[in-house]
Scaffold this motif. Sequence first.
Motif, PDB file in Angstrom:
ATOM      1  N   GLY A   1     -65.213  33.214 -52.747  1.00  0.00           N
ATOM      2  CA  GLY A   1     -65.188  33.554 -54.153  1.00  0.00           C
ATOM      3  C   GLY A   1     -66.225  32.779 -54.935  1.00  0.00           C
ATOM      4  O   GLY A   1     -66.817  31.829 -54.426  1.00  0.00           O
ATOM      5  N   TYR A   2     -66.450  33.217 -56.171  1.00  0.00           N
ATOM      6  CA  TYR A   2     -67.392  32.527 -57.046  1.00  0.00           C
ATOM      7  C   TYR A   2     -67.036  32.812 -58.499  1.00  0.00           C
ATOM      8  O   TYR A   2     -66.277  33.746 -58.795  1.00  0.00           O
ATOM      9  CB  TYR A   2     -68.833  32.942 -56.753  1.00  0.00           C
ATOM     10  N   LEU A   3     -67.582  32.011 -59.408  1.00  0.00           N
ATOM     11  CA  LEU A   3     -67.288  32.145 -60.827  1.00  0.00           C
ATOM     12  C   LEU A   3     -68.363  32.959 -61.545  1.00  0.00           C
ATOM     13  O   LEU A   3     -69.546  32.871 -61.229  1.00  0.00           O
ATOM     14  CB  LEU A   3     -67.198  30.762 -61.484  1.00  0.00           C
ATOM     15  N   THR A   4     -67.921  33.731 -62.517  1.00  0.00           N
ATOM     16  CA  THR A   4     -68.830  34.425 -63.428  1.00  0.00           C
ATOM     17  C   THR A   4     -68.129  34.510 -64.779  1.00  0.00           C
ATOM     18  O   THR A   4     -67.094  33.880 -64.990  1.00  0.00           O
ATOM     19  CB  THR A   4     -69.206  35.816 -62.889  1.00  0.00           C
ATOM     20  N   ILE A   5     -68.691  35.255 -65.719  1.00  0.00           N
ATOM     21  CA  ILE A   5     -68.067  35.393 -67.032  1.00  0.00           C
ATOM     22  C   ILE A   5     -67.390  36.756 -67.140  1.00  0.00           C
ATOM     23  O   ILE A   5     -67.828  37.734 -66.525  1.00  0.00           O
ATOM     24  CB  ILE A   5     -69.083  35.204 -68.182  1.00  0.00           C
ATOM     25  N   ALA A   6     -66.314  36.822 -67.923  1.00  0.00           N
ATOM     26  CA  ALA A   6     -65.566  38.067 -68.062  1.00  0.00           C
ATOM     27  C   ALA A   6     -66.296  39.053 -68.972  1.00  0.00           C
ATOM     28  O   ALA A   6     -66.266  40.261 -68.744  1.00  0.00           O
ATOM     29  CB  ALA A   6     -64.177  37.779 -68.604  1.00  0.00           C
ATOM     30  N   SER A   7     -66.944  38.540 -70.009  1.00  0.00           N
ATOM     31  CA  SER A   7     -67.677  39.390 -70.944  1.00  0.00           C
ATOM     32  C   SER A   7     -68.756  38.548 -71.606  1.00  0.00           C
ATOM     33  O   SER A   7     -68.774  37.321 -71.476  1.00  0.00           O
ATOM     34  CB  SER A   7     -66.740  39.976 -72.010  1.00  0.00           C
ATOM     35  N   GLU A   8     -69.661  39.198 -72.309  1.00  0.00           N
ATOM     36  CA  GLU A   8     -70.791  38.465 -72.879  1.00  0.00           C
ATOM     37  C   GLU A   8     -70.338  37.463 -73.939  1.00  0.00           C
ATOM     38  O   GLU A   8     -69.300  37.636 -74.584  1.00  0.00           O
ATOM     39  CB  GLU A   8     -71.816  39.427 -73.469  1.00  0.00           C
ATOM     40  N   ALA A   9     -71.124  36.427 -74.073  1.00  0.00           N
ATOM     41  CA  ALA A   9     -70.829  35.375 -75.048  1.00  0.00           C
ATOM     42  C   ALA A   9     -72.109  35.008 -75.779  1.00  0.00           C
ATOM     43  O   ALA A   9     -73.217  35.135 -75.231  1.00  0.00           O
ATOM     44  CB  ALA A   9     -70.252  34.152 -74.351  1.00  0.00           C
ATOM     45  N   GLU A  10     -71.974  34.536 -77.010  1.00  0.00           N
ATOM     46  CA  GLU A  10     -73.149  34.238 -77.832  1.00  0.00           C
ATOM     47  C   GLU A  10     -72.866  33.040 -78.726  1.00  0.00           C
ATOM     48  O   GLU A  10     -71.731  32.824 -79.156  1.00  0.00           O
ATOM     49  CB  GLU A  10     -73.510  35.458 -78.686  1.00  0.00           C
ATOM     50  N   ALA A  11     -73.880  32.258 -78.967  1.00  0.00           N
ATOM     51  CA  ALA A  11     -73.759  31.111 -79.864  1.00  0.00           C
ATOM     52  C   ALA A  11     -75.138  30.776 -80.410  1.00  0.00           C
ATOM     53  O   ALA A  11     -76.166  31.111 -79.810  1.00  0.00           O
ATOM     54  CB  ALA A  11     -73.172  29.907 -79.148  1.00  0.00           C
TER      55      ALA A  11
END
Length: 211
Positions: free
Chosen positions: A3-13
Motif C-alpha cells: 500500500g501507499y499514501l495519496t490524497i483523497a481530493s485536491e487541496a489548496e493553500a
Amino acid sequence: MLGYLTIASEAEAEIEVSRSRFRCLIVRVEDEMSARGVVEAARREHWNARHHCSAFVLGPTGAVERSSDDGEPPGTGGAPMLEVLRGRELFDVVAVVTRWFGGTLLGTGGLSRAYADAVRAALEGAELIERVEQELVDVTVDLAAAGRLEHELRSRGTNVLRIDYTDVATLQLAVPMVAVPIAEEIVAELTEGAAELVHRGRRWVDAPVTP
C-alpha cells in the motif's frame, strides 16, 4: 508493495512572504500526462503570475518523479517542493505553486523555504487515504458451505464481490495481499481441502488511513 499514501481530493493553500504570494494546488493524478495537465491549467488560470513551479510523484513506489523551477533560480522551486512530497511519502500527486512577485528578492534560501512551505500549507488541509493492493480470486464450493465461508472471509477483511449460484457456489473475492494466506487457510479448513483459491489478477483500492 502492499500500500501507499495519496490524497483523497485536491487541496489548496496560499502563503505570503515579503509581499510575494505563493499559492499551492495539490491534485491526485494517475499518470504524467494528467500531472502536466494540472500544471498547464494553473498556468492558464493564473496567467498574470510570474512562475508556476511544480513537482509530482507517480506510481506505487514513486518510480516517476519530476520537478520544474519554471524560471526561478535552479533548485529553488520544484526541488524543495518535491522533497516535501517525498518526506510525506505521498504518491500519485502533483503540486503546483504559483508565485506573484511582491517586489522583494528573497534569495535562493528564501525561495526554497517559501515554495516548500506553500506545499506544506496545502497538505495541512489535505485528507490522506491509503491505496491498498488486493488479490482478485474465485473459490467454488458446495452450496452448503457457501454461507459459512462467506461469513468467515468477511470477518477477516475479505471483500466478497459476488456469489454465483448454480449447483455449486462460486465466490468472487478481493483479498488484501497481506491476508491471502489467511484466506487460503480458511478455504482449506472449511472445505477440508476440496477447494482452493483461483487467482484472477490484482487491483488497487482506496482505504481509510490506519491511525
